[in-house]
Motif scaffolding. Structure first.
Motif, mmCIF file in Angstrom:
data_model
loop_
_atom_site.group_PDB
_atom_site.id
_atom_site.type_symbol
_atom_site.label_atom_id
_atom_site.label_comp_id
_atom_site.label_asym_id
_atom_site.label_seq_id
_atom_site.Cartn_x
_atom_site.Cartn_y
_atom_site.Cartn_z
ATOM 1 N N TRP A 115 0.810 -1.208 0.000
ATOM 2 C CA TRP A 115 0.000 0.000 0.000
ATOM 3 C C TRP A 115 0.850 1.268 0.000
ATOM 4 C CZ3 TRP A 115 -4.248 -1.402 4.202
ATOM 5 C CH2 TRP A 115 -5.090 -2.386 3.676
ATOM 6 N N ARG B 244 -4.729 7.153 -9.617
ATOM 7 C CA ARG B 244 -5.455 6.644 -8.456
ATOM 8 C C ARG B 244 -5.189 5.146 -8.322
ATOM 9 N NH1 ARG B 244 -9.929 3.994 -7.095
ATOM 10 N NH2 ARG B 244 -10.779 4.522 -5.032
ATOM 11 N N ALA B 245 -4.512 4.762 -7.225
ATOM 12 C CA ALA B 245 -4.174 3.349 -7.014
ATOM 13 C C ALA B 245 -5.439 2.531 -6.786
ATOM 14 C CB ALA B 245 -3.242 3.214 -5.808
ATOM 15 N N SER B 246 -5.430 1.291 -7.262
ATOM 16 C CA SER B 246 -6.624 0.435 -7.182
ATOM 17 C C SER B 246 -6.974 0.070 -5.746
ATOM 18 C CB SER B 246 -6.401 -0.841 -8.003
ATOM 19 O OG SER B 246 -5.294 -1.578 -7.486
ATOM 20 N N TRP B 247 -5.990 0.114 -4.851
ATOM 21 C CA TRP B 247 -6.257 -0.297 -3.461
ATOM 22 C C TRP B 247 -6.750 0.857 -2.590
ATOM 23 C CZ3 TRP B 247 -3.138 2.662 -0.495
ATOM 24 C CH2 TRP B 247 -1.928 3.109 -1.045
ATOM 25 N N TYR B 248 -6.793 2.062 -3.107
ATOM 26 C CA TYR B 248 -7.278 3.195 -2.316
ATOM 27 C C TYR B 248 -8.740 2.981 -1.917
ATOM 28 C CZ TYR B 248 -3.386 6.495 -3.212
ATOM 29 O OH TYR B 248 -2.175 7.140 -3.241
ATOM 30 N N ASN C 191 -12.596 3.637 -1.772
ATOM 31 C CA ASN C 191 -13.586 4.216 -2.672
ATOM 32 C C ASN C 191 -14.874 4.385 -1.880
ATOM 33 O OD1 ASN C 191 -15.029 1.716 -2.718
ATOM 34 N ND2 ASN C 191 -13.648 0.976 -4.323
ATOM 35 N N ASP D 129 -12.457 8.425 -4.909
ATOM 36 C CA ASP D 129 -13.361 8.264 -6.048
ATOM 37 C C ASP D 129 -14.715 8.930 -5.803
ATOM 38 O OD1 ASP D 129 -13.774 7.452 -8.643
ATOM 39 O OD2 ASP D 129 -14.537 5.476 -8.102
#
Length: 502
Positions: free
Chosen positions: A128, A138-142, A144, A238
């Motif tokens: 992370w 925007r990182a996918s693990w952030y 949402n 997001d």
């Protein structure tokens, strides 16, 4: 004199401003916490030192600011040679145990605790890590907004599985302590993950509230009017150009309130266990958290900013035979807990070891204590260090990339009016700027953060290849020593397992 036991209870993402502990009009039901507070020293202006899980916790256990120990984000390596309150208390003869979350990253998963009763709920690797080299990606693990859009009652969640184990193992630890008949004091840290999102909770707690009792956020700021860091956060989670339905906002807040009541029920279980084990009289109870949650205030969610809902945490110390119940208005932080716990345990701090926190003992005894909090943030949504100074009525938020923010919280508790551009406050602003420039070498911190991010991203990528060697803590149980076994005398086993013993 026998050293006191210490029970340190932590909640995750619990916003202090809306709790009944600090707001008499709060609809949140926390009767166990309120009973505890009635005989405790309650800090009305307690803050985290970094509004994100891992950096806040590393600072809390070590008493050092994030930039001093590399606590940059939720994938920062916490060095094994950084002293923690657990190291200090072990040297004083304490049994130190952790049940629950501390979000340690890296191969050392103990950091002074003699025992960890559970694994952690979050990963211990570098996956992370934040990436300032690509600030617009925007990182996918952030985070949402699924936590809000899916808010509501539930039967079971990952979070509930974790906290049920955390509290059960903590209670068993207390039972084992009294059954062992040992004189060694303990410091047991019980760290739950609620009321952290996802915003869902069983009907037992959801039904404590009615929909009409849940207030919507008291202020909304259009995304175009937000400060630059808030705008970046809206993109990180997001939320940009995606307005939320009012009912889902209310559902999320209702579930959050229910989760606070769930934490309260677990506090009640722990207090009942202390009483049943005759431990209440000689156990200091500390309750706090790692950061808050914006919960839709200002149009923001989760944490990651220095506004009150994200940065202020509950903090109380319950030791009625030692400290009279009182409220403390001065600004303090969770970084102050290490020197406080050491002094409460009858120990002294080692002068040649680094420490940024300051003891709360003067506040506990009703004397004049410090009135300052220093904060640092270098994680999600940031593109450079975002620092905070809280002194007296004032909060100053400092960055070399973003406009300065200055609030008078006595007159403006909701932080609506930025006074940094006010002509009559330029002298005060200059003083805060001078303090910040004297305290922080911002370019150096920026470069150290960037270098750490790059190293960790490289290592994390490399470790995805080949065999997995997990750093996640593995609690080991020797079943050969549990319950009834043929190598253990049955009568002796039953005698030792019973409490109180006949």
């Amino acid at each position: 004199m026998k050293r006191p036991n210490i029970l340190f209870i932590m909640a995750d993402q619990m916003a202090a401003p809306i709790l009944p502990l600090h707001d008499a009009a709060s609809p949140i039901q926390m009767p166990n916490l309120m009973r505890l507070a009635a005989d405790a020293v309650v800090f009305d202006a307690a803050y985290c030192n970094s509004p994100l899980c891992a950096p806040s916790r590393f600072t809390l256990v070590s008493g050092q600011l994030p930039s001093k120990i590399g606590a940059y984000d939720n994938a920062a390596d916490f060095p094994a040679d950084v002293p923690t309150y657990a190291h200090y208390l072990r040297r004083l003869g304490y049994r130190t145990a952790l049940s629950g979350k501390m979000h340690f990253c890296g191969p050392d998963q103990l950091h002074g605790y003699e025992e960890r009763l559970t694994s952690d709920i979050y990963p211990a690797d570098y996956g992370w890590a934040v990436n300032w080299d690509e600030p617009d990606v925007r990182a996918s693990w952030y985070h949402n907004m699924s936590s809000v859009l899916q808010a509501g009652p539930c039967v079971r969640t990952n979070q509930l599985d974790f906290d049920e184990e955390v509290v059960f193992k903590a209670q068993q630890y207390l039972y084992d302590h009294v059954r062992s008949a040992g004189e060694q004091p303990f410091c047991l840290t019980v760290s739950m993950t609620h009321p952290h999102d996802p915003y869902t909770i069983p009907a037992e707690f959801w039904d404590l509230y009615r929909d009409e009792d849940i207030p919507l956020p008291s202020q909304h700021i259009d995304q175009a009017e937000q400060d630059p860091h808030s705008q970046r956060l809206m993109k990180v989670i997001d939320l940009w150009d995606k307005p939320l339905p009012a009912q889902k906002i209310k559902d999320a807040r209702r579930a959050y309130f229910g989760a606070c009541s769930y934490i309260d029920s677990n506090i009640g279980k722990l207090l009942k266990t202390l009483e049943a084990c005759n431990l209440s009289d000689n156990t200091i109870i500390v309750f706090s958290g790692d950061h808050g949650d914006m919960l839709g205030e200002r149009g923001l969610w989760y944490k990651m900013h220095w506004f009150e809902m994200a940065a202020r945490v509950p903090l109380l110390v319950h030791a009625p035979k030692q400290f009279a119940a009182r409220r403390v208005s001065q600004n303090v932080s969770t970084m102050d807990l290490l020197p406080t716990l050491v002094e409460l345990a009858g120990g002294t701090l080692q002068d040649d070891l680094p420490l940024d926190g300051r003891s709360l003992l003067a506040h506990l005894e009703g004397r004049q204590g410090h009135d300052e909090v220093i904060g640092e943030y270098m994680a999600e949504g940031s593109i450079s260090p975002l620092m905070m100074i809280r002194q007296g009525d004032w909060k100053f938020i400092y960055s070399q990339q973003d406009p300065l923010l200055l609030f008078n919280l006595r007159h403006d508790p909701q932080e609506r009016e930025n006074l940094a551009e006010s002509a009559e406050h330029q002298g005060l602003l200059a003083d805060f700027i001078n303090q910040a420039q004297a305290r922080w070498d911002m370019p150096a911190i920026h470069q150290a953060t960037l270098a750490s991010q790059r190293r960790r991203r490289f290592v994390a990528s490399a470790l995805t290849h080949g065999a997995l060697n997990s750093w996640d803590h593995q609690p080991m149980v020797d079943a050969s020593q549990q319950y009834m076994r043929n190598h253990i005398d049955l009568d002796d086993l039953e005698r030792r397992a019973r409490f109180p013993q006949l």
